[in-house]
Write a protein that holds these residues in place. Structure first.
Motif, PDB file in Angstrom:
ATOM      1  N   ASN A   1       0.807  -1.214   0.000  1.00 39.02           N
ATOM      2  CA  ASN A   1       0.000   0.000   0.000  1.00 39.02           C
ATOM      3  C   ASN A   1       0.844   1.269   0.000  1.00 39.02           C
ATOM      4  O   ASN A   1       0.479   2.294   0.556  1.00 39.02           O
ATOM      5  CB  ASN A   1      -0.958  -0.010   1.205  1.00 39.02           C
ATOM      6  N   LEU A   2       2.031   1.162  -0.611  1.00 37.75           N
ATOM      7  CA  LEU A   2       2.887   2.346  -0.758  1.00 37.75           C
ATOM      8  C   LEU A   2       3.034   2.699  -2.234  1.00 37.75           C
ATOM      9  O   LEU A   2       3.947   3.409  -2.621  1.00 37.75           O
ATOM     10  CB  LEU A   2       4.279   2.061  -0.179  1.00 37.75           C
TER      11      LEU A   2
ATOM     12  N   GLY B   1       3.198  11.233   3.035  1.00 38.24           N
ATOM     13  CA  GLY B   1       3.543   9.815   2.984  1.00 38.24           C
ATOM     14  C   GLY B   1       4.700   9.594   2.035  1.00 38.24           C
ATOM     15  O   GLY B   1       5.335  10.552   1.592  1.00 38.24           O
ATOM     16  N   LYS B   2       4.978   8.345   1.738  1.00 38.55           N
ATOM     17  CA  LYS B   2       6.198   8.009   0.989  1.00 38.55           C
ATOM     18  C   LYS B   2       5.938   7.545  -0.435  1.00 38.55           C
ATOM     19  O   LYS B   2       6.865   7.159  -1.149  1.00 38.55           O
ATOM     20  CB  LYS B   2       6.962   6.908   1.753  1.00 38.55           C
TER      21      LYS B   2
ATOM     22  N   LEU C   1      11.540  16.009   0.858  1.00 41.18           N
ATOM     23  CA  LEU C   1      12.268  15.426   1.977  1.00 41.18           C
ATOM     24  C   LEU C   1      13.052  16.452   2.795  1.00 41.18           C
ATOM     25  O   LEU C   1      13.173  16.317   4.006  1.00 41.18           O
ATOM     26  CB  LEU C   1      13.219  14.334   1.479  1.00 41.18           C
ATOM     27  N   VAL C   2      13.612  17.467   2.151  1.00 45.21           N
ATOM     28  CA  VAL C   2      14.418  18.410   2.927  1.00 45.21           C
ATOM     29  C   VAL C   2      13.907  19.840   2.811  1.00 45.21           C
ATOM     30  O   VAL C   2      14.586  20.777   3.231  1.00 45.21           O
ATOM     31  CB  VAL C   2      15.925  18.359   2.548  1.00 45.21           C
ATOM     32  N   GLY C   3      12.709  20.016   2.256  1.00 48.38           N
ATOM     33  CA  GLY C   3      12.079  21.326   2.330  1.00 48.38           C
ATOM     34  C   GLY C   3      12.596  22.380   1.372  1.00 48.38           C
ATOM     35  O   GLY C   3      12.524  23.573   1.661  1.00 48.38           O
TER      36      GLY C   3
ATOM     37  N   ALA D   1      17.326   4.267   1.316  1.00 46.46           N
ATOM     38  CA  ALA D   1      17.462   4.887   2.645  1.00 46.46           C
ATOM     39  C   ALA D   1      17.149   6.377   2.572  1.00 46.46           C
ATOM     40  O   ALA D   1      16.567   6.944   3.508  1.00 46.46           O
ATOM     41  CB  ALA D   1      18.874   4.665   3.188  1.00 46.46           C
ATOM     42  N   CYS D   2      17.501   7.017   1.453  1.00 46.08           N
ATOM     43  CA  CYS D   2      17.263   8.460   1.334  1.00 46.08           C
ATOM     44  C   CYS D   2      15.773   8.801   1.384  1.00 46.08           C
ATOM     45  O   CYS D   2      15.403   9.926   1.707  1.00 46.08           O
ATOM     46  CB  CYS D   2      17.862   8.989   0.028  1.00 46.08           C
ATOM     47  N   ILE D   3      14.922   7.821   1.048  1.00 39.99           N
ATOM     48  CA  ILE D   3      13.486   8.077   1.140  1.00 39.99           C
ATOM     49  C   ILE D   3      13.095   8.333   2.585  1.00 39.99           C
ATOM     50  O   ILE D   3      12.195   9.116   2.875  1.00 39.99           O
ATOM     51  CB  ILE D   3      12.690   6.867   0.589  1.00 39.99           C
TER      52      ILE D   3
END
Lengths: 627, 201
Positions: free
Chosen positions: A143-144, A164-165, A238-240, A597-599
C-alpha cells in the motif's frame, strides 16, 4: 561458421581456449558475476517481460473496473495506484529497457565484436534497473504504491498534497531506471563508435544499429532532465526545498517543463529502436536491402533531433504564450515528415522485393496500420484548439496506446519472432505466431479504438468510475473484451515460446537467409560471439562482397577485442576487457541501499556514499593488466 | 566475388591514448550527461529568475571571495593537469608522479574551500526557490568535484605503488579529461551563482 559467410574455421583448440576465456563461470556466483552482453541482455529481456506481464495485469484490473458504471472492484485510492504503477512500469520498466536490451544483445553481434565496451558497467546497469523495478512493485503490495500518475505532476505530487512516501518511491524508482538507461546508452554509443568489425564504416552500419545509436544519444540528452526533476521533487518533499512551491518563488510549471523535456523524447526513445527493427524485418522479409538507406538514416537522426522540440505540446492547456504554442505545433507536425519518409521507404522495399509473409512481416504490417492511426491522432492533438478539447480525456489514452503499442510493440514482437532463433537456437511456430498476431491485432483495436469516441464524449482519464447516465458503458465493455483478447494473445505468445524452448525446430545459424553479421555465427552465439572477428565490406555483409574477411592475431587467453576508428572502422589497437566480477552487484546493492534509505532519512546520503566508495574501491582495486 | 581479406591484428598496440581509446569515449559520454544535468539546473535557475519580482529575494547577495578563490585555484590546477597528461604520453614516471601529487593537493584544497562557498551563498536551501536552486547548482558541482578528486587520489596511489602497465598511463590522460570538465563547468556555474545576481540587480 557457415560456408556462405566464407569465414575460415580456426583450429579446434583455439575454439576451446576462446570458450574458456569468454565463458561465464559456473555456479550461482559465476552467474551473478557474468559480464557477457548476451547473458545480461537476456536477463533484461526476461525481467522486462515479467514487468510487462505485471503491467498488463494492472491494465486488465482497470478494464474490469471500468466495464460497468459505479463498480467497486478497485476503490479510488487503489485505482490511482494501479494506473500509476501501470504507466510507470510500462514506460520505465518495460518499454525503454526492453528496447535497450534488444540493442545490448544485437548491436555487438551486428558489429562483429565480442562484447559491449564496458562489460562490468553493463552488469551494474542491469542490477540497478532490477532494484528499481522491485522497489516500485514491492511498494504496490504494501500500500505504498505511487498514486499521482506516471508523470507525477506537482502540486499533486508535492509535499502538501501527497504526504507519505508513495511519491518518494516513484521518484527513486526514476533514479534507478535512469541510471540503468544512461549506462545502456553509453554502452551502445561507445561500442558502435569504437568496436566495429574492420570495414564496417559508418555508412555501412545496419539500420538497426543506426536506430539504437540515435536512441542512445536521445537518452543521453533526455534522461538527465527527469533525473533532475525527480531529484528536486524528492528534495522538495524530503528536505524542504521550494522548487515547485509558488509560495516561496517556486513554480509548478517548472516540473512540467523538466518532465516533458525528457518525456517527449522518451516516446521516441521507445519508438526509434522499433523503427530499426522494422527496417531489419522488411529487408530480411523482402530479401533485398531497404530502399533509401541514406534517407532512413537521415530520418532517424532528424527524428532524434526534432523530438527535443516537442515537449510543450503536452502543456497546451497550461496557458503558455500563443507564439510558443504555435512553434511547438509546427514542430509536432514536422516530426511526421521523417516518419513518413521511412514508411514510404519500407513500402517501396516490399513493393520491389520478393516479400515472404512471415510472422515478423505480419507484425510490421500491423505496425504500419496502427501506427498510422496513432500518427494521425498525433497530428490532431498537435493542434492547440483540438488539444484543449480532448486533453486529459480517453482520446489521449487511445492516442498514446496507438503510438506506443502500434509504434513500438508491434515491431518489437516482429523483432522477437525474427531474432528468437538467434537467441535460443530454436524457431517459434509460425502457425501460433499468426494466431498471436491476429488476436493481438483485433484485441488491440477493439480495446483502444473505442477510447477515441469515449474521449470525444467526455470521459476523463484517471477517474476510477463513471455514472450510468453518461452512456459510456457499452463502449467500455467493448474495450474490456478487447483487453481480454489481448491477454489471450499474450498467453498464445507465451505458449509459443514455451513450445519452442522445449523442442521447437532447430534454427541453424541463419534461418532467414539474412544480411547482417549476427547471422554469421552460431545460434545461440558462443560466449566469444565470433571465432574470428569478421571483416565486412558491405552494408549487407552476408549478401554482398562475399566472402567475408577475418581478423587474426587477437589474443585468445584473455578477453581481447579489436578497437577500430570512429568513421572508417580501421583497426586501431587491441584491448583486453575485464572478466566476470561480483563488484558490479556489490555496487548496485550499495546504490540501492543509498537511494532507498534516502526516502526515509537524509542520513542515507552520507552512509550510502561510504558504501558506494567501498564498492568502487573493490571494483577498481586491481588495475587491469595489459599484457 | 572478391578474395577473402585477412587482417593481422597481432602487431597492433594494446592501448590507445586519448580519442583512440574507449575509456576516453566513455568519459566524454559521462561529460555529456553531466553537462545536460548542470545545463538544465541552470535553465531552472533562469526560469525561476524570470518569475521572481526580486533576485535574489531580499537582495541577499552571495559573497564572492571564496568562490573566486576556488575559481583561481581550479584554473591554476589546469597547468599541472595538462602537463601531467602530456608527460604520461611519454611514459615519464617522475614527471607523472610529481604532476599527480600537485593535482591531488590542489584538488583537495578546492574541496576544503567548498564548505566556505556554501556559507558564502548567504542563505539556507529551504528559505525560498532561489536558495534551493543555488544550493543544488553548487551541490551538483561539488559532487563531481569531490568524486574527481577522490579518483585522482586513487590513481595517484596506484601509480606510486608501482602500477606501470601502459593502460595506467592512459588512465592518467582520461582522468585529466574529466578534470578539465570539472574546471570548465565551474566557470559558468560560478558566474551564474556569484555574478548574475549582481548584473541583474
Amino acid at each position: 561458421m557457415p560456408e556462405r559467410a566464407g569465414l575460415m574455421m580456426p583450429p579446434p583448440a583455439d575454439l576451446e581456449r576462446l570458450r574458456a576465456t569468454w565463458e561465464t563461470p559456473p555456479g550461482l556466483l559465476g552467474w551473478l558475476a557474468s559480464v557477457d552482453h548476451k547473458v545480461i541482455a537476456r536477463r533484461y529481456l526476461i525481467t522486462t517481460g515479467l514487468f510487462f506481464a505485471g503491467g498488463g495485469v494492472l491494465a486488465l484490473l482497470m478494464r474490469m473496473q471500468l466495464a460497468f458504471p459505479e463498480t467497486d472492484l478497485l476503490g479510488p485510492d487503489l485505482y490511482n495506484q494501479v494506473f500509476t504503477v501501470h504507466g510507470s512500469t510500462m514506460m520505465f520498466l518495460f518499454a525503454v529497457p526492453v528496447m535497450e536490451a534488444m540493442g545490448l544483445y544485437l548491436v555487438p553481434l551486428m558489429l562483429g565484436t565480442r562484447n559491449v565496451a564496458f562489460p562490468r558497467l553493463n552488469a551494474y546497469g542491469y542490477y540497478v534497473y532490477l532494484a528499481g523495478g522491485l522497489l516500485l512493485w514491492s511498494s504496490l503490495f504494501i500500500n505504498l504504491g505511487p498514486d499521482t500518475g506516471w508523470f507525477s505532476y506537482v502540486p499533486l505530487a508535492g509535499p502538501e498534497f501527497a504526504p507519505g512516501k508513495r511519491v518518494d518511491v516513484w521518484a527513486q524508482m526514476i533514479t534507478f531506471t535512469e541510471i540503468a538507461a544512461l549506462i545502456a546508452a553509453v554502452e551502445i554509443i561507445v561500442t558502435t563508435f569504437k568496436m566495429r568489425a574492420p570495414g564496417l564504416a559508418l555508412n555501412r552500419l545496419p539500420l538497426f544499429v543506426w536506430a539504437m545509436l540515435s536512441t542512445s544519444f536521445m537518452i543521453l540528452f533526455a534522461m538527465p532532465a527527469v533525473m533532475l526533476a525527480s531529484g528536486v521533487l524528492a528534495l522538495d518533499r524530503l528536505v524542504g526545498t521550494h522548487f515547485f512551491n509558488p509560495a516561496e518563488g517556486g513554480d509548478a510549471l517548472l516540473w512540467q517543463h523538466l518532465f516533458w523535456f525528457f518525456g517527449h523524447p522518451e516516446v521516441y526513445i521507445i519508438f526509434v529502436p522499433a523503427l530499426g527493427m522494422v527496417s531489419s524485418i522488411v529487408a530480411v522479409s523482402s530479401r533485398r536491402p531497404v530502399v533509401g538507406y541514406t534517407a532512413i538514416v537521415l530520418s532517424l537522426v532528424a527524428t532524434a533531433l526534432l523530438s527535443f522540440g516537442l515537449w510543450v505540446h503536452h502543456m497546451f492547456t497550461t496557458g503558455l504564450p500563443p507564439l510558443g504554442e504555435s512553434f511547438f505545433t509546427a514542430a509536432s507536425m514536422m516530426i511526421a515528415i521523417p516518419s513518413g519518409v521511412q514508411i514510404f521507404c519500407w513500402i517501396a522495399t516490399l513493393w520491389i522485393g520478393w516479400p515472404r509473409l512471415t510472422t515478423p512481416l505480419l507484425f510490421v504490417l500491423g505496425f504500419l496500420a496502427t501506427f498510422t492511426i496513432g500518427g494521425l491522432t498525433g497530428v490532431m492533438v498537435a493542434s492547440v484548439p483540438f488539444d484543449l478539447q480532448v486533453h486529459d480525456s480517453f482520446f489521449v489514452v487511445a492516442h498514446l496506446h496507438y503510438t506506443l503499442i502500434g509504434g513500438a510493440l508491434f515491431p518489437l514482437f516482429g523483432g522477437i519472432y525474427l531474432w528468437f532463433p538467434k537467441l535460443t537456437g530454436r524457431r517459434l511456430s509460425e502457425r501460433l505466431g499468426r494466431w498471436h498476431f491476429a488476436l493481438f491485432f483485433v484485441g488491440f483495436n477493439l480495446t483502444f479504438f473505442p477510447m477515441h469516441q469515449l474521449g470525444l464524449a467526455g470521459m476523463p482519464r484517471r477517474v476510477y468510475t463513471y455514472l450510468a447516465a453518461t452512456g459510456w458503458d457499452s463502449l467500455n465493455q467493448v474495450a474490456t473484451v478487447g483487453a481480454m483478447l489481448l491477454a489471450a494473445s499474450m498467453a498464445l505468445f507465451i505458449a509459443n515460446v514455451a513450445w519452442a524452448l522445449r523442442g521447437g525446430p532447430p534454427a541453424g545459424d541463419d534461418p532467414w537467409g539474412a544480411d547482417t553479421l549476427e547471422w554469421a555465427t552460431a545460434s545461440p552465439p558462443p560466449p566469444f560471439n565470433f571465432a574470428h572477428i569478421p571483416v565486412a565490406r558491405s552494408a549487407a555483409p552476408l549478401w554482398f562482397a562475399l566472402p567475408l574477411g577475418w581478423v587474426r592475431g587477437l589474443a585468445e587467453q584473455r578477453r581481447e577485442v579489436l578497437i577500430t576508428t570512429v568513421v572508417d572502422a580501421e583497426p586501431d589497437h587491441r584491448y583486453a576487457q575485464p572478466g566476470p566480477s561480483l563488484w558490479p552487484l556489490a555496487l548496485a546493492l550499495a546504490t540501492a541501499v543509498t537511494l532507498i534509505a534516502c526516502i526515509f532519512t537524509p542520513w542515507g546520503l552520507p552512509i550510502g556514499a561510504v558504501l558506494i566508495f567501498i564498492a568502487l574501491l573493490g571494483w577498481f582495486s586491481k588495475p587491469q593488466e595489459d599484457a | 566475388m572478391n578474395a577473402a581479406q585477412e587482417i593481422d591484428a597481432g602487431a597492433l598496440d594494446t592501448y590507445g591514448f586519448g580519442a583512440r581509446g574507449i575509456v576516453w569515449w566513455g568519459v566524454m559520454a559521462f561529460i555529456a550527461i553531466e553537462t545536460v544535468m548542470l545545463g538544465l539546473t541552470a535553465a531552472a535557475y533562469g526560469y525561476l529568475y524570470l518569475n521572481a519580482p526580486e533576485w535574489p529575494p531580499g537582495r541577499l547577495l552571495p559573497a564572492w571571495h571564496w568562490p573566486t578563490i576556488n575559481l583561481a585555484l581550479l584554473l591554476a590546477s589546469l597547468v599541472p593537469m595538462v602537463w601531467t597528461a602530456r608527460t604520461a604520453r611519454r611514459f615519464e614516471e617522475r614527471g607523472v608522479a610529481i604532476g599527480l601529487l600537485i593535482c591531488c593537493a590542489l584538488g583537495a584544497a578546492s574541496c576544503l574551500i567548498r564548505p566556505l562557498e556554501f556559507r558564502a551563498l548567504n542563505t539556507a536551501w529551504d528559505r525560498n526557490a532561489y536558495s534551493s536552486v543555488v544550493w543544488t547548482l553548487l551541490g551538483l558541482h561539488t559532487t563531481h568535484l569531490v568524486a574527481e578528486v577522490v579518483e585522482t587520489i586513487v590513481i595517484t596511489i596506484w601509480f606510486l605503488r608501482g602500477a606501470r602497465a601502459p593502460r595506467t598511463w592512459v588512465d592518467v590522460g582520461d582522468n585529466a579529461l574529466y578534470w578539465y570538465f570539472i574546471v570548465g563547468a565551474w566557470v559558468p556555474v560560478y558566474g551564474l551563482i556569484v555574478w548574475f545576481p549582481r548584473l541583474v540587480g
